[in-house]
Design a protein around this motif. Sequence first.
Motif, PDB file in Angstrom:
ATOM      1  N   GLN A  81      -8.575  -3.010  -2.824  1.00  0.00           N
ATOM      2  CA  GLN A  81      -9.055  -1.627  -2.737  1.00  0.00           C
ATOM      3  C   GLN A  81     -10.072  -1.446  -1.614  1.00  0.00           C
ATOM      4  O   GLN A  81     -10.876  -2.332  -1.357  1.00  0.00           O
ATOM      5  CB  GLN A  81      -9.671  -1.202  -4.061  1.00  0.00           C
ATOM      6  N   PHE A 137      -5.039   7.926  -3.733  1.00  0.00           N
ATOM      7  CA  PHE A 137      -6.493   7.987  -3.600  1.00  0.00           C
ATOM      8  C   PHE A 137      -6.995   8.375  -4.990  1.00  0.00           C
ATOM      9  O   PHE A 137      -6.947   9.541  -5.373  1.00  0.00           O
ATOM     10  CB  PHE A 137      -6.905   9.023  -2.545  1.00  0.00           C
ATOM     11  N   HIS A 138      -7.441   7.401  -5.769  1.00  0.00           N
ATOM     12  CA  HIS A 138      -7.762   7.623  -7.178  1.00  0.00           C
ATOM     13  C   HIS A 138      -9.201   8.069  -7.424  1.00  0.00           C
ATOM     14  O   HIS A 138      -9.509   8.631  -8.472  1.00  0.00           O
ATOM     15  CB  HIS A 138      -7.482   6.358  -7.997  1.00  0.00           C
ATOM     16  N   MET A 198      -1.632  10.558  -1.738  1.00  0.00           N
ATOM     17  CA  MET A 198      -1.277   9.136  -1.660  1.00  0.00           C
ATOM     18  C   MET A 198      -1.074   8.680  -0.226  1.00  0.00           C
ATOM     19  O   MET A 198      -0.837   9.487   0.669  1.00  0.00           O
ATOM     20  CB  MET A 198       0.003   8.869  -2.444  1.00  0.00           C
ATOM     21  N   THR A 241      -9.000   4.082  -2.359  1.00  0.00           N
ATOM     22  CA  THR A 241      -7.580   3.832  -2.571  1.00  0.00           C
ATOM     23  C   THR A 241      -7.344   2.324  -2.569  1.00  0.00           C
ATOM     24  O   THR A 241      -8.282   1.548  -2.524  1.00  0.00           O
ATOM     25  CB  THR A 241      -6.734   4.536  -1.478  1.00  0.00           C
ATOM     26  N   TYR A 263       0.805  -1.221   0.000  1.00  0.00           N
ATOM     27  CA  TYR A 263       0.000   0.000   0.000  1.00  0.00           C
ATOM     28  C   TYR A 263       0.842   1.276   0.000  1.00  0.00           C
ATOM     29  O   TYR A 263       0.318   2.357  -0.283  1.00  0.00           O
ATOM     30  CB  TYR A 263      -0.938   0.030   1.213  1.00  0.00           C
TER      31      TYR A 263
END
Length: 184
Positions: A128, A63-64, A175, A74, A58
């Motif tokens: 995720q 954080f997309h 991130m 994420t 991780y």
Amino acid sequence: MLKLAAAFTLLAAPAFATGLDVTVEGEGANGTFHIDLFEDVAPQHVERITRLAEEGAYDGVVFHRVIEGFMAQTGDVEYGKMGGDMRRAGMGGSEYPDLAAEFSDELSFDRGVVGMARSQDPNSANSQFFIMFEPGPFLNGQYTIVGGVTEGMEVVDQIKRGMGPNGAVIGQPDMMKTVTVTEE
């Protein structure tokens, strides 16, 4: 928030044997938040998240997908690493097989609750996860709850928001710089 507090009280020690400290870095959020993991509610999912964190999978994951008033997603350890092709972020998982759903009738998707992301198949969660900004009762019984943020929710609240209905983050996303397993 009251429901989340009640859930935490109901599930208090020794159920919270494992947690995560997540250090976030980026344009929006900088700081650390803590997640208590619900081993007694979703043992397979907690084991998976813990394993990936211990392996360092991780670390550096963005954080997309971040939707104002809803959640921050994420955990795409395959395509979501900072510096990778962000157009694919959110499409991947880990090297491990997908997990069967572990739904809970007692817990609700309240603010700070952490749930496992999945495709249309309820048994497709892998690596995720998402953190709720606000309650989302429409998710109850549809997604596996794996934990809850107990410290640092103000850091989660600062995560850079995405655009449009899908919440895709444009430009430089925030991130998870490091994700560390804690034993309590």
